[in-house]
Write a protein that holds these residues in place. Structure first.
Motif, short mmCIF file in Angstrom:
data_model
loop_
_atom_site.label_atom_id
_atom_site.label_comp_id
_atom_site.label_asym_id
_atom_site.label_seq_id
_atom_site.Cartn_x
_atom_site.Cartn_y
_atom_site.Cartn_z
N VAL A 4 0.96 -1.26 0.09
CA VAL A 4 -0.11 0.53 -0.12
C VAL A 4 0.41 1.22 0.12
N VAL A 5 0.93 2.15 -1.02
CA VAL A 5 1.56 3.04 -0.35
C VAL A 5 0.52 4.54 -1.06
N ILE A 6 0.24 5.09 0.58
CA ILE A 6 -0.49 6.46 0.31
C ILE A 6 -0.12 8.06 0.26
N TRP A 7 -0.92 9.14 -0.08
CA TRP A 7 -1.01 10.14 -0.16
C TRP A 7 -1.22 11.47 0.72
N ASN A 8 -1.74 10.95 1.97
CA ASN A 8 -1.94 11.54 2.89
C ASN A 8 -1.28 12.21 3.08
N GLN A 9 -0.77 12.98 3.56
CA GLN A 9 0.58 14.37 4.12
C GLN A 9 0.51 13.55 5.43
N ASP A 10 0.02 13.08 6.14
CA ASP A 10 -0.36 13.11 8.32
C ASP A 10 0.17 11.61 7.92
N VAL A 11 1.38 10.98 9.23
CA VAL A 11 0.63 9.24 8.97
C VAL A 11 0.14 8.97 9.90
N HIS A 12 -0.82 7.73 8.89
CA HIS A 12 -1.19 6.86 9.91
C HIS A 12 -1.23 5.73 10.23
N ARG A 13 -2.32 5.40 11.29
CA ARG A 13 -1.92 4.08 12.39
C ARG A 13 -2.80 2.80 12.15
N GLY A 14 -3.19 1.57 11.36
CA GLY A 14 -4.52 1.05 11.47
C GLY A 14 -4.47 -0.11 11.15
N TYR A 15 -5.86 -0.60 10.91
CA TYR A 15 -5.27 -2.51 10.55
C TYR A 15 -6.07 -1.75 8.90
N ILE A 16 -5.89 -3.02 8.00
CA ILE A 16 -6.91 -3.34 7.32
C ILE A 16 -7.41 -5.10 7.21
N THR A 17 -8.84 -4.35 6.75
CA THR A 17 -9.89 -5.50 6.02
C THR A 17 -9.36 -5.43 4.59
N VAL A 18 -9.20 -6.86 3.85
CA VAL A 18 -9.74 -7.09 2.74
C VAL A 18 -10.48 -8.32 1.90
N LYS A 19 -10.99 -7.61 1.25
CA LYS A 19 -11.72 -9.57 0.73
C LYS A 19 -11.16 -9.60 -0.66
N ALA A 34 -1.34 -2.53 14.48
CA ALA A 34 -1.56 -1.48 13.91
C ALA A 34 -0.43 -0.91 12.74
N ALA A 35 -1.38 -0.83 11.49
CA ALA A 35 0.45 -0.71 10.39
C ALA A 35 -0.03 0.60 10.10
N GLN A 36 1.27 0.82 9.94
CA GLN A 36 2.31 2.46 9.90
C GLN A 36 2.13 2.23 8.94
N PHE A 37 0.74 3.76 7.28
CA PHE A 37 1.07 4.27 6.58
C PHE A 37 1.56 5.87 5.91
N LYS A 38 2.91 5.76 5.37
CA LYS A 38 3.08 7.05 5.40
C LYS A 38 3.85 7.53 4.10
N ARG A 39 3.59 8.59 3.66
CA ARG A 39 3.21 9.31 2.69
C ARG A 39 4.62 8.92 1.30
N TYR A 40 4.08 9.08 0.70
CA TYR A 40 4.74 8.15 -1.26
C TYR A 40 5.84 6.45 0.04
N THR A 41 5.51 6.21 1.20
CA THR A 41 6.16 5.22 1.15
C THR A 41 5.09 3.86 1.72
N GLU A 42 6.20 2.61 0.61
CA GLU A 42 5.50 1.49 0.13
C GLU A 42 5.72 0.62 1.43
N THR A 43 3.72 0.31 2.58
CA THR A 43 3.95 -0.51 3.83
C THR A 43 3.57 -1.98 3.05
N LYS A 44 4.19 -2.25 3.30
CA LYS A 44 4.40 -4.18 3.37
C LYS A 44 3.32 -5.05 4.24
N LEU A 45 2.52 -6.04 3.91
CA LEU A 45 1.65 -6.48 4.43
C LEU A 45 0.96 -7.96 4.14
N PHE A 46 0.82 -8.82 5.63
CA PHE A 46 0.89 -9.81 5.17
C PHE A 46 -0.42 -11.06 4.97
#
Length: 451
Positions: free
Chosen positions: A337-352, A368-380
């Motif tokens: 996941v790559v986001i473009w929010n300016q602020d760092v967000h932490r949270g959980y993702i559910t995928v179907k 809680a995963a950390q999502f940071k602007r233009y930084t790829e967050t790798k989840l399993f």
């Protein structure tokens, strides 16, 4: 003519009754035997493709008395564990039938129930060495008559795992394979290698752990050790003591049912070498380059395909997750996941994943995963089933904070890569996720630059 048919029917019934009477059964004891205590007897029940459901009680000394016992075939010994109530294991007939469906072999059920049925666990532990000595003598008779030690496979459950190890040690580690299903922990943990199963006890030792925080052995014991769901709490097992006996034995017993699942090829569980369960869940152990073109090993009966490389690696610790019920295996994806929010967000993702009228769900919530602007967050992501052709994907973002303001996660890109099938990753670009609201979209094959 009618009389002849009647006579023929009577003869058929008589033959069936005779056959039923001539079958030897696993010893069936009850709680009274366990309380009073019994004297160890080791009975060996032979099953082959000619008598899949009808056991033959074997002589320990005169192997020629059993013409169906073909020493040119491989032989698998199935060894049960502690039986505090004296009842036969519920899984016994299933494992015999599944083994014989897989290969033309001799299956010998080691019935040491007279030594395992005792409310005093320490007495049962003491009987493991005696049972192992008995089996060692029997296998030596087999060897004298031409059997190869390398063609012997021992499948031991709980205390039976350590019995297998003792037999292997007695035979200088020359037997072909030991499969240990949640080896018993109490009275074996912290002891030297000669007092419990060890990877030197056979040419190849594979071990499954499902209850390391109670009845099972925590540390690695084999050439490959599988830790299902981290080796502790198994999905679907009771969480409180109010569930009765199942609370104590469910995690421990799950080892057998997971192995049965691998035998009947209901589905395949890929496993991932890793130093810890935490790192596994964090997706830090998804690289299986060390295993070459074969990729990650699979759990269970077919792990011998990776035998040579596992022997070179000496001891390998692996992890995998399961469903609550059979089919237990899950399907693994890497989610980036790559986001473009300016602020760092932490949270959980559910995928179907949706396709062909089916839906598979993966909730990534162990932390809680950390999502940071233009930084790829790798989840399993581990899905409860495998969708062969994914038509739609649903996403939901949550912070888990009830009283805080709702956040929006702006995804520049999400990429989903199947970890077991060599197929092109799926992508989607420019998605807005409002907290706790599910968004569904059609994925597209990722652009080459994103590989």
């Amino acid at each position: 003519m009618i009389l002849w048919h009647y006579v023929a029917l009577l003869l058929l019934i008589t033959v069936q009754i005779f056959k039923a009477q001539s079958c030897d059964e696993f010893t069936d004891l009850d709680l009274s035997h366990a309380i009073i205590g019994t004297t160890l007897k080791t009975r060996l029940l032979l099953y082959t493709r000619d008598n899949v459901t009808c056991g033959t009680l074997m002589s320990h000394t005169n192997l020629s008395a059993h013409p169906q016992f073909n020493l040119s075939r491989p032989t698998t010994f199935v060894i049960h564990g502690y039986r505090p109530t004296g009842s036969p294991p519920a899984w016994l007939q299933n494992i015999v039938m599944m083994l014989l469906a897989r290969d033309d072999m001799n299956v010998i059920v080691v019935d040491w129930n007279h030594g395992a049925a005792n409310v005093n666990y320490f007495k049962a532990v003491a009987n493991t060495h005696k049972t192992a000595d008995n089996l060692t003598a029997f296998i030596q008779k087999m060897q004298e008559q031409g059997a190869s030690l390398g063609s012997i496979h021992m499948i031991g459950v709980s205390l039976g795992a350590h019995i297998s190890g003792f037999v292997g040690a007695n035979l200088n580690g020359l037997i072909g394979r030991i499969t240990a299903l949640d080896p018993a922990g109490p009275q074996f943990t912290g002891t030297p290698p000669e007092d419990h199963l060890d990877f030197k006890d056979a040419q190849f030792v594979d071990v499954l752990h499902t209850d390391i925080d109670a009845l099972g052995f925590r540390e690695p014991l084999g050439h490959i050790d599988f830790y299902a769901n981290g080796g502790t709490d198994q999905p679907g097992c009771p969480k409180t003591i109010f569930s009765g006996g199942s609370y104590f034995k469910c995690d421990h017993q799950r080892s057998v049912f997971l192995y049965l699942n691998s035998l009947n090829r209901t589905c395949t569980s890929k496993v991932f070498p890793c130093s810890s369960y935490k790192d596994f869940l964090d997706g830090k152990c998804l690289d299986c380059d060390r295993f070459g073109a074969a990729g990650c090993p699979v759990f269970g009966y077919d792990v011998t395909r990776w035998r040579d490389v596992l022997l070179r690696l000496n001891q390998t610790k692996t992890y995998f997750t399961t469903n609550k019920v059979s089919p237990f295996c899950m399907t693994n994806y890497r989610v980036e996941v790559v986001i473009w929010n300016q602020d760092v967000h932490r949270g959980y993702i559910t995928v179907k994943l949706h396709g062909n009228g089916e839906e598979a769900v993966a909730t990534i919530d162990h932390k809680a995963a950390q999502f940071k602007r233009y930084t790829e967050t790798k989840l399993f992501a581990q899905f409860d089933k495998d969708i062969q052709s994914v038509r739609k994907v649903s996403l939901k973002f949550s912070t888990g904070k009830v009283l805080m303001p709702k956040y929006k996660l702006r995804l520049l890109r999400i990429r989903l890569t199947h970890l077991e099938r060599a197929e092109r990753p799926l992508c989607r670009y420019d998605i807005l996720l409002e907290e706790n609201k599910e968004v569904t979209f059609r994925p597209i094959p990722c652009e080459e630059s994103n590989f």
